[in-house]
Design an enzyme around this catalytic site. Structure first.
Site, mmCIF file in Angstrom:
data_model
loop_
_atom_site.group_PDB
_atom_site.id
_atom_site.type_symbol
_atom_site.label_atom_id
_atom_site.label_comp_id
_atom_site.label_asym_id
_atom_site.label_seq_id
_atom_site.Cartn_x
_atom_site.Cartn_y
_atom_site.Cartn_z
ATOM 1 N N HIS A 10 0.827 -1.215 0.000
ATOM 2 C CA HIS A 10 0.000 0.000 0.000
ATOM 3 C C HIS A 10 0.855 1.257 0.000
ATOM 4 O O HIS A 10 1.864 1.354 0.702
ATOM 5 C CB HIS A 10 -0.940 -0.004 1.208
ATOM 6 N N GLY A 11 0.451 2.215 -0.823
ATOM 7 C CA GLY A 11 1.120 3.505 -0.856
ATOM 8 C C GLY A 11 2.490 3.502 -1.509
ATOM 9 O O GLY A 11 3.194 4.514 -1.471
#
Length: 311
Positions: free
Chosen positions: A226-227
């Site tokens: 994520h990210g």
């Protein structure tokens, strides 16, 4: 195996105003098999950019920037253009993957999805509430989640999952239960990317996107946490894994099976060797990381097993 006619090769060269000379015209054939010198065959079509031609082949057609001593093959001597690039451009012209503009009847598309012009979506793919630009190709058996943006001219190969959730949690008061944080971010894939088969891109955690910069290539089996943010023109070889919020700069080359600790930041033009485990930030751009854990080295002038680094 793909075939190409000698006349089509010459047509491409003329249409692109390439300055060339044909050597050994007496052994020119009507048709060749598109081939690699790593698996050299007779009647093949190749490029050669080395110093010594010692391949035992005949009746083949070879792009070269300097004369080759090979009377049994026809040589197209190219001036002013690097032959590997020209060979790839020719193959892209005749065999490159282009959208057919068809959405298969066995796809499932959300009513709120925004689909651009000339998009190809193959069978058994599910598209949620997302935005897909023009000329995009999405292979079969893919899943595109909510809040994904795929910009123009991108290819998503079969079996890929774009925007699935990651897992973040903390204990409750007596540590008898895990409290899961919902994953609320999205994914942004910029223009001209290739996302290889069976790749998974986890969406951003809260208010961030997992972002793939323009003209990036992710080979099959990559897993991005994520990210994660990947800069422009970066290449990830097979099965690269990033932890959450990893940042990889522009023009990087990441070798197969490399693993990144969460929140690591890698500067532009970094080379990461295959199987390396990256646990800390680079000190400056243009370095090479190798080993477990990865250590930082000066990048060599000549590198094998990867395209030439950007100058």
């Amino acid at each position: 195996m793909r075939k190409i006619r000698h006349s089509d090769v010459i047509k491409f060269l003329n249409e692109n105003n390439v300055n060339f000379i044909i050597q050994n015209k007496e052994v020119v054939c009507d048709e060749y098999t598109v081939a690699s010198l790593f698996n050299a065959i007779d009647y093949g079509f190749y490029y050669f950019s080395g110093d010594k031609f010692d391949f035992n082949i005949k009746n083949s057609l070879i792009f070269a920037n300097k004369p080759i001593q090979s009377d049994r093959n026809s040589i197209i001597l190219i001036k002013d253009i690097e032959v590997q690039m020209l060979y790839y451009k020719l193959l892209q012209y005749y065999y490159g993957k282009k959208s057919n503009g068809l959405i298969d009847k066995f796809t499932k598309i959300d009513s709120e999805a925004v689909i651009g012009d000339n998009v190809q979506i193959d069978a058994f793919t599910e598209v949620n509430r997302c935005i897909i630009g023009k000329n995009v190709i999405i292979g079969s058996h893919c899943k595109i989640y909510d809040d994904v943006v795929i910009e123009d001219d991108t290819i998503i190969e079969s079996g890929s999952i774009i925007g699935t959730r990651g897992i973040a949690w903390t204990w409750n008061e007596d540590q008898s239960e895990k409290i899961i944080q919902p994953q609320l971010g999205g994914v942004l894939i910029k223009k001209g990317c290739i996302i290889g088969a069976n790749t998974i891109l986890v969406r951003g955690s809260l208010n961030e996107n997992t972002t793939i910069g323009k003209y990036c290539h992710l080979a099959p089996g990559c897993r991005l946490g994520h990210g994660t943010k990947i800069g422009n023109y970066t290449h990830l070889a097979n099965a690269v894994i990033t932890g959450g919020n990893t940042v990889i700069g522009n023009y990087c080359f990441i070798g197969s099976n490399a693993v990144f600790r969460p929140k690591v930041k890698i500067d532009d033009s970094t080379v990461v060797g295959l199987g390396s485990v990256v646990v800390k930030n680079t000190t400056t751009a243009g370095k090479t990381l190798m080993g477990v854990p990865a250590k930082e080295f000066e990048t060599k002038d000549k590198l094998s097993g990867m395209p030439k680094p950007k100058k």
